[in-house]
Structure formats: structure tokens, C-alpha cells
Write an enzyme that holds these catalytic residues in place. Sequence first.
Site, mmCIF file in Angstrom:
data_model
loop_
_atom_site.group_PDB
_atom_site.id
_atom_site.type_symbol
_atom_site.label_atom_id
_atom_site.label_comp_id
_atom_site.label_asym_id
_atom_site.label_seq_id
_atom_site.Cartn_x
_atom_site.Cartn_y
_atom_site.Cartn_z
ATOM 1 N N HIS A 73 0.861 -1.185 0.000
ATOM 2 C CA HIS A 73 0.000 0.000 0.000
ATOM 3 C C HIS A 73 0.896 1.233 0.000
ATOM 4 O O HIS A 73 2.034 1.191 0.466
ATOM 5 C CB HIS A 73 -0.897 0.004 1.233
ATOM 6 N N GLU A 75 1.052 3.874 1.815
ATOM 7 C CA GLU A 75 1.573 4.257 3.124
ATOM 8 C C GLU A 75 2.719 3.345 3.552
ATOM 9 O O GLU A 75 3.726 3.814 4.078
ATOM 10 C CB GLU A 75 0.457 4.215 4.181
ATOM 11 N N CYS A 103 -6.065 2.275 5.765
ATOM 12 C CA CYS A 103 -6.735 1.041 6.144
ATOM 13 C C CYS A 103 -6.073 0.513 7.423
ATOM 14 O O CYS A 103 -5.029 1.019 7.847
ATOM 15 C CB CYS A 103 -6.624 0.028 5.009
ATOM 16 N N CYS A 106 -2.293 -0.167 7.062
ATOM 17 C CA CYS A 106 -1.455 1.030 6.994
ATOM 18 C C CYS A 106 -1.415 1.757 8.323
ATOM 19 O O CYS A 106 -0.365 2.284 8.718
ATOM 20 C CB CYS A 106 -1.950 1.943 5.888
#
Length: 176
Positions: A73, A75, A103, A106
Site C-alpha cells: 500500500h 503508506e 486502512c 497502513c
Amino acid sequence: MTEHYEPVVRTTGTPAEPSTAEVDAQWIARAIELATANVASGGGPFGALIVRDGGLIAEGQNRVTANLDPTAHAEVVAIRAACQSVGDFSLAGSTLYTSCEPCPLCLSAALWARIDRVVYAADRDDAARGGFDDREFYELFSRPRSEWHIAIDSVRPDDASAPFDAWLAHGDRTDY
């Protein structure tokens, strides 16, 4: 290659110095720019960056499909790059700016990295509208494990705690 983007953080908000809200808006604009550019390159609509002491440490874009890595992801990519850049697994004193509300994966990565603050643009409802509905993940931890769609089983041999005993006995360990 992305253009180097580095506003200076000042919190006084005088006419000569931007306020925290103005600085946040500049960094968020960059996160959104990264996310939008990633879509154009065939990636997911997520971008993130790590800032400390007014300076950009690292940027990240969603690489899940490009790298065949469900943990890549934006992040997490930014956190990994920032840790490499500063030579430390702790990003204490840093802010994570991200194009969308993190999410649970993250957010956990930000917590483990000791990031002080998270600032996001789009929220989980925007993500759900785009086909990235994380509500199931947010709600999962509030339900009993017996109701989860994934089996979580414990197999506990007599030496199950041996790795932690070795860790605690290791005098040269790096606590985190």
C-alpha cells in the site's frame, strides 16, 4: 521520476509563514498528485509521503498489483522508504500524509513506525465508492474470532515461547 516537493513547516501562521493547515494542504496536494499519477501508470489510486521537521523524507504509491504484493500500500511503501532514508525503524517526529484514510494495515504500520501524526484526504467512504471497501477490516476486530472468515488457530507446543526467551536473553538486541 517525481518532482522534488518540499514546503517548509511553520506553525505560527503569520502572513509571512503559512499555518499548519496551509502546510497540511500543500502536503496533501502532493499525496493526491502521487495517487492520481499512479492511476495513470496502471496502479491503485493511493499516494503517501512522510514529512519530518518540514522536510520530505519519502514518498510512496500503491504497488499492490505492480509488485504482486498485497502489503505494498502507498503508506507502507512510503514508511519503508522513509525508514531506509533515515536509517532507523522509528519515524518518531514524522507525519504521514496520505491521499486516503489509512486502512487497518497502513494504520498499524504507522503505529509500529512510531509516526506522530496521520493526515488524510479522502475517507473510507470515498475508498468504498472506488471499489476499495475496507469496512470489513475495520469491523473484523470487534467480532469474535469464531465469526471471522479466516481461521486463526493456535498450536502451542511446550517450546512455543522459546523465541521470546531467546530474545529476552539476548543482551545486544535492539528493542522496538
